[in-house]
Scaffold this active site. Structure first.
Site, mmCIF file in Angstrom:
data_model
loop_
_atom_site.group_PDB
_atom_site.id
_atom_site.type_symbol
_atom_site.label_atom_id
_atom_site.label_comp_id
_atom_site.label_asym_id
_atom_site.label_seq_id
_atom_site.Cartn_x
_atom_site.Cartn_y
_atom_site.Cartn_z
ATOM 1 N N HIS A 135 53.859 114.875 -12.607
ATOM 2 C CA HIS A 135 54.103 113.566 -13.414
ATOM 3 C C HIS A 135 56.048 114.066 -13.487
ATOM 4 C CE1 HIS A 135 49.944 114.200 -15.955
ATOM 5 N NE2 HIS A 135 50.495 113.087 -14.603
ATOM 6 N N LYS A 150 38.270 109.081 -23.210
ATOM 7 C CA LYS A 150 37.991 109.738 -22.267
ATOM 8 C C LYS A 150 38.332 111.722 -22.970
ATOM 9 C CE LYS A 150 41.191 108.470 -17.668
ATOM 10 N NZ LYS A 150 42.392 108.970 -17.021
ATOM 11 N N ARG A 174 48.813 110.471 -4.794
ATOM 12 C CA ARG A 174 48.332 112.928 -4.118
ATOM 13 C C ARG A 174 48.373 112.065 -2.669
ATOM 14 N NH1 ARG A 174 46.822 114.270 -10.073
ATOM 15 N NH2 ARG A 174 46.251 112.020 -9.942
ATOM 16 N N SER A 181 46.814 116.829 -14.292
ATOM 17 C CA SER A 181 46.196 117.330 -15.550
ATOM 18 C C SER A 181 44.628 117.864 -14.918
ATOM 19 C CB SER A 181 46.471 116.161 -17.170
ATOM 20 O OG SER A 181 47.783 116.017 -16.593
HETATM 21 P P1 ADP Z 1 45.814 107.994 -14.520
HETATM 22 O O1 ADP Z 1 44.322 109.128 -16.196
HETATM 23 O O2 ADP Z 1 46.104 107.395 -15.463
HETATM 24 O O3 ADP Z 1 45.602 108.958 -13.773
HETATM 25 P P2 ADP Z 1 47.469 110.620 -15.086
HETATM 26 O O4 ADP Z 1 48.032 110.873 -16.677
HETATM 27 O O5 ADP Z 1 46.257 111.636 -14.383
HETATM 28 O O6 ADP Z 1 46.637 109.673 -15.330
HETATM 29 O O7 ADP Z 1 48.467 110.243 -13.927
HETATM 30 C C1 ADP Z 1 49.338 109.018 -14.359
HETATM 31 C C2 ADP Z 1 50.269 108.642 -12.721
HETATM 32 O O8 ADP Z 1 50.783 109.776 -11.771
HETATM 33 C C3 ADP Z 1 48.688 108.301 -11.805
HETATM 34 O O9 ADP Z 1 49.630 107.678 -11.379
HETATM 35 C C4 ADP Z 1 49.049 109.349 -11.224
HETATM 36 O O10 ADP Z 1 48.058 109.096 -9.163
HETATM 37 C C5 ADP Z 1 50.325 110.350 -10.993
HETATM 38 N N1 ADP Z 1 50.324 111.692 -10.736
HETATM 39 C C6 ADP Z 1 49.512 112.980 -11.192
HETATM 40 N N2 ADP Z 1 50.451 113.161 -10.928
HETATM 41 C C7 ADP Z 1 50.525 113.352 -10.070
HETATM 42 C C8 ADP Z 1 51.405 113.951 -8.611
HETATM 43 N N3 ADP Z 1 50.852 115.261 -8.942
HETATM 44 N N4 ADP Z 1 51.596 113.591 -7.819
HETATM 45 C C9 ADP Z 1 51.952 112.217 -7.612
HETATM 46 N N5 ADP Z 1 51.102 111.826 -8.255
HETATM 47 C C10 ADP Z 1 50.891 112.384 -9.712
#
Ligand code: ADP
Length: 172
Positions: free
Chosen positions: A26, A50, A99, A137
């Site tokens: 993030h 969630k 990713r 996460s």
């Molecule tokens: P959500 O529940 O909306 O997916 P997240 O907190 O898991 O929320 O992720 C928020 C955004 O950050 C999403 O677009 C996710 O693809 C991106 N993201 C999370 N981790 C990474 C990473 N390691 N590399 C690139 N993008 C990431």
């Protein structure tokens, strides 16, 4: 940015997510997004269904501590339709991270749906550095629960909070 009418408008970008908890993936996306926008709003989704490990308040507090002293980064909570929140904040750009191919299908669907709902808002996809391409996460929480070392994958304050939360859970 100068608009066609010659007015200078601040470019506001919105980076929405669960951030349960914030990871170095993030943070990488946030740094890249900051270089594209004048103002970046990190929008923390209040998604009780969630069953997040951290309350929205804790997730926001972690992000706020990390970006204290960065006037171009604002952390806000939101619930409901993302495009409604984007309009409310004046954001014209939604930032999402990609990713692997596995992220693509869902992100593609959401981006097109958001475009249908709000054609004036553009979704922009950014890739984190490859060293974080496997970091999520969810995986970080799983590894931490099993006692694995997650340093280097999440900021130090998130690592400490994770360990505390997991200890609290295991006492129940
Ligand atoms: P959500 O529940 O909306 O997916 P997240 O907190 O898991 O929320 O992720 C928020 C955004 O950050 C999403 O677009 C996710 O693809 C991106 N993201 C999370 N981790 C990474 C990473 N390691 N590399 C690139 N993008 C990431």
């Amino acid at each position: 940015m100068t608009s066609a009418r010659g007015k200078t408008e601040a470019r506001v970008a919105l980076y929405p997510g669960s951030f349960d908890p914030v990871t170095n993936g993030h943070l990488d996306i946030i740094e890249r997004a900051r270089s594209l926008a004048d103002q970046l709003i990190v929008a923390v989704l209040v998604n009780d269904e969630k069953e997040p490990l951290f309350t929205a308040r804790r997730r926001i507090a972690m992000l706020e501590r990390l970006f204290a002293g960065c006037p171009d980064v604002e952390v806000r909570r939101f619930r409901g339709l993302l495009v409604d929140f984007a309009r409310e904040t004046g954001a014209r750009m939604i930032v999402r991270g990609l990713r692997a191919v596995s992220d693509f299908e869902y992100e593609f669907q959401m981006a097109l749906m958001n475009r249908r709902l709000a054609p004036e808002i553009e979704t922009v996809f950014l890739m984190a550095s490859e060293e974080y391409s496997y970091v999520s996460s969810r995986v970080v929480k799983e590894v931490a629960r099993l006692g694995g070392d997650i340093s280097g994958l999440v900021p130090e304050l998130a690592r400490k909070e994770l360990e505390r939360a997991i200890r609290r859970q295991s006492r129940r």
